[in-house]
Scaffold this active site. Sequence first.
Site, PDB file in Angstrom:
ATOM      1  CG  HIS A 100      12.752 -34.023  -5.408  1.00 57.38           C
ATOM      2  ND1 HIS A 100      13.515 -34.570  -4.275  1.00 57.38           N
ATOM      3  CD2 HIS A 100      11.581 -33.558  -4.634  1.00 57.38           C
ATOM      4  CE1 HIS A 100      12.940 -34.379  -3.234  1.00 57.38           C
ATOM      5  NE2 HIS A 100      11.781 -33.797  -3.173  1.00 57.38           N
ATOM      6  CG  ASP A 141       4.871 -29.187  -4.602  1.00 58.83           C
ATOM      7  OD1 ASP A 141       4.109 -29.511  -3.462  1.00 58.83           O
ATOM      8  OD2 ASP A 141       6.199 -28.794  -4.027  1.00 58.83           O
TER       9      ASP A 141
HETATM   10  N1  CMC Z   1      13.063 -26.212 -14.359  1.00 61.45           N
HETATM   11  C1  CMC Z   1      14.020 -25.896 -15.361  1.00 61.45           C
HETATM   12  N2  CMC Z   1      15.309 -26.096 -14.794  1.00 61.45           N
HETATM   13  C2  CMC Z   1      15.483 -26.715 -13.832  1.00 61.45           C
HETATM   14  C3  CMC Z   1      14.382 -26.919 -12.941  1.00 61.45           C
HETATM   15  C4  CMC Z   1      12.989 -26.556 -13.183  1.00 61.45           C
HETATM   16  N3  CMC Z   1      11.895 -26.852 -12.385  1.00 61.45           N
HETATM   17  N4  CMC Z   1      15.001 -27.485 -11.613  1.00 61.45           N
HETATM   18  C5  CMC Z   1      16.289 -27.912 -11.912  1.00 61.45           C
HETATM   19  N5  CMC Z   1      16.487 -27.204 -13.142  1.00 61.45           N
HETATM   20  C6  CMC Z   1      17.945 -27.236 -13.710  1.00 61.45           C
HETATM   21  C7  CMC Z   1      18.808 -26.107 -13.276  1.00 61.45           C
HETATM   22  O1  CMC Z   1      18.852 -24.938 -13.876  1.00 61.45           O
HETATM   23  C8  CMC Z   1      20.099 -26.902 -13.282  1.00 61.45           C
HETATM   24  O2  CMC Z   1      20.570 -26.768 -14.457  1.00 61.45           O
HETATM   25  P1  CMC Z   1      22.083 -26.437 -14.854  1.00 61.45           P
HETATM   26  O3  CMC Z   1      22.893 -27.810 -14.421  1.00 61.45           O
HETATM   27  O4  CMC Z   1      22.348 -26.505 -16.316  1.00 61.45           O
HETATM   28  O5  CMC Z   1      22.771 -25.466 -14.004  1.00 61.45           O
HETATM   29  C9  CMC Z   1      19.788 -28.467 -12.988  1.00 61.45           C
HETATM   30  O6  CMC Z   1      18.703 -28.409 -13.578  1.00 61.45           O
HETATM   31  C10 CMC Z   1      20.006 -28.888 -11.533  1.00 61.45           C
HETATM   32  O7  CMC Z   1      19.221 -27.954 -10.717  1.00 61.45           O
HETATM   33  P2  CMC Z   1      19.820 -27.478  -9.283  1.00 61.45           P
HETATM   34  O8  CMC Z   1      18.871 -26.069  -9.006  1.00 61.45           O
HETATM   35  O9  CMC Z   1      20.907 -27.606  -9.236  1.00 61.45           O
HETATM   36  O10 CMC Z   1      18.926 -28.841  -8.493  1.00 61.45           O
HETATM   37  P3  CMC Z   1      18.605 -28.614  -7.173  1.00 61.45           P
HETATM   38  O11 CMC Z   1      18.623 -29.955  -6.489  1.00 61.45           O
HETATM   39  O12 CMC Z   1      19.357 -27.918  -6.170  1.00 61.45           O
HETATM   40  O13 CMC Z   1      17.221 -28.195  -6.769  1.00 61.45           O
HETATM   41  C11 CMC Z   1      14.784 -28.042  -6.812  1.00 61.45           C
HETATM   42  C12 CMC Z   1      15.866 -28.991  -6.618  1.00 61.45           C
HETATM   43  C13 CMC Z   1      13.509 -28.811  -6.503  1.00 61.45           C
HETATM   44  C14 CMC Z   1      14.944 -26.824  -5.725  1.00 61.45           C
HETATM   45  C15 CMC Z   1      14.671 -27.453  -8.352  1.00 61.45           C
HETATM   46  O14 CMC Z   1      14.655 -28.685  -9.289  1.00 61.45           O
HETATM   47  C16 CMC Z   1      13.641 -26.345  -8.495  1.00 61.45           C
HETATM   48  O15 CMC Z   1      13.755 -25.278  -8.075  1.00 61.45           O
HETATM   49  N6  CMC Z   1      12.497 -26.964  -8.888  1.00 61.45           N
HETATM   50  C17 CMC Z   1      11.307 -26.127  -9.010  1.00 61.45           C
HETATM   51  C18 CMC Z   1      10.732 -25.867  -7.771  1.00 61.45           C
HETATM   52  C19 CMC Z   1       9.925 -27.122  -7.219  1.00 61.45           C
HETATM   53  O16 CMC Z   1       8.907 -27.515  -7.757  1.00 61.45           O
HETATM   54  N7  CMC Z   1      10.059 -27.454  -5.868  1.00 61.45           N
HETATM   55  C20 CMC Z   1       9.290 -28.545  -5.185  1.00 61.45           C
HETATM   56  C21 CMC Z   1      10.351 -29.601  -4.666  1.00 61.45           C
HETATM   57  S1  CMC Z   1       9.245 -31.035  -4.209  1.00 61.45           S
HETATM   58  C22 CMC Z   1       8.541 -30.552  -2.846  1.00 61.45           C
HETATM   59  C23 CMC Z   1       9.416 -30.218  -1.729  1.00 61.45           C
HETATM   60  O17 CMC Z   1      10.319 -30.878  -1.445  1.00 61.45           O
HETATM   61  O18 CMC Z   1       8.959 -29.174  -0.991  1.00 61.45           O
END
Ligand code: CMC
Length: 429
Positions: free
Chosen positions: A306, A364
């Site tokens: 998140h 989720d």
């Molecule tokens: N599985 C594996 N690795 C992950 C995941 C994941 N679900 N989420 C983040 N990472 C890693 C990512 O690869 C990155 O690694 P590095 O620093 O080595 O490049 C690091 O963690 C930080 O990730 P980010 O993409 O920079 O983080 P963000 O804050 O931009 O993204 C997120 C947040 C929710 C979009 C992301 O965690 C994700 O895609 N999660 C899966 C989708 C999900 O469950 N979304 C629902 C969010 S809660 C409900 C809502 O708000 O709608």
Amino acid sequence: MTGTSADVSIGGKTIELPTRSGTIGPDVIDIGTLYKNTGAFTYDPGFTSTASCESKITYIDGDEGVLLHRGYPIEQLAEHGDFLEVCYLLLYGELPTKSQKDDFDYRVTHHTMVHEQMSKFFTGFRRDAHPMAVMCGVVGALSAFYHDSTDITDPHQRMVASLRMIAKMPTIAAMAYKYHIGQPFVYPKNDLDYASNFLRMCFAVPCEDYVVNPVLSRAMDRIFILHADHEQNASTSTVRLAGSSGANPFACIAAGIACLWGPAHGGANEAALNMLAEIGSVERIPEYVAKAKDKNDPFRLMGFGHRVYKNYDPRARIMQKTTHEVLGELGIKDDPMLEVAMELERIALTDEYFIEKKLYPNIDFYSGITLKALGFPTTMFTVLFALARTVGWIAQWNEMIEDPEQRIGRPRQLYIGAPKRDYLPVSKR
Ligand code: CMC
């Protein structure tokens, strides 16, 4: 930062920027005069360090896993409140008294029907259309039906539009579902509570009575509470940005629905369930965990991570409990998806990669299993999120309109394209 101000030095010039403190949470540096005084913008793609507004509605402490609505912890609201009470709280700022609650319930309940002409709108869509596509279209079309509540300068019209959307969203969502599966629309029944009414509109058919199971309707209501608001997330910021131009409320909420649909946001519950189905059995989990950790593989564990929570999402804990209640009530003992989900959670919470990156299950992760058990197809999951989040969007939209500092939202950019150059006729290129 020096207590009440922050010094910024650019090109040998130092300017002092004021800071502002909220009631809780980090201070902010007010950079409103930065460009005027230095000619520089700030750069923050994804808004990881930027507060876009002041708000009194929702507070999140992502490090501690805290979520408060108007100061009340989500755990207490989900345990003791009902969804319409939370709607009242988000909209008006205080919990309602008994008579305020009765009056609010009555007003919402008596707006549940949609204009009959709207049903014709649905038949314009293909039956196999994704219900979120239908939601974007139909909710946007509300502004073509309810002209008497589109003047955003009139607080009364704003409140009528707000109540209309909270009331009609379940009806529209149920209609999208019924159209999708080829069954006749079921009209709302106003002696039922909000969640029971919604379940009945989804699962009743004209040829059979439908008796709402109170355990399932309570679970539905709790799912609505858990999704009601989440401060300045992508869809809420979309609603605020759309609204900042003076667009009508129905159009703004349609914009929020469109944004919510993405798999990184509300679409994650659908994606999480699809992922659990794809994994299929506990034995295959290590393979998927390895894929999630592989930098060269775009795969992510859906329902994990998140932007704000760097701790267990407090909503996920309540959701997990609700999942067990629903499966218990329905007598589902050995749900293979739940088994995969629990083992995946266990492995991820002990895996160095997930610990180091602070990736915890989010709401989720468990909501999909519950919604599936309640009888919804995966394509409806994000629709239910949109239904519940509508009140949050509306509360934030109202707050923005009433904010004296509100101006049209207009971010700037760091331009990295070609510098000025002269046009060449096609014969010379
Ligand atoms: N599985 C594996 N690795 C992950 C995941 C994941 N679900 N989420 C983040 N990472 C890693 C990512 O690869 C990155 O690694 P590095 O620093 O080595 O490049 C690091 O963690 C930080 O990730 P980010 O993409 O920079 O983080 P963000 O804050 O931009 O993204 C997120 C947040 C929710 C979009 C992301 O965690 C994700 O895609 N999660 C899966 C989708 C999900 O469950 N979304 C629902 C969010 S809660 C409900 C809502 O708000 O709608």
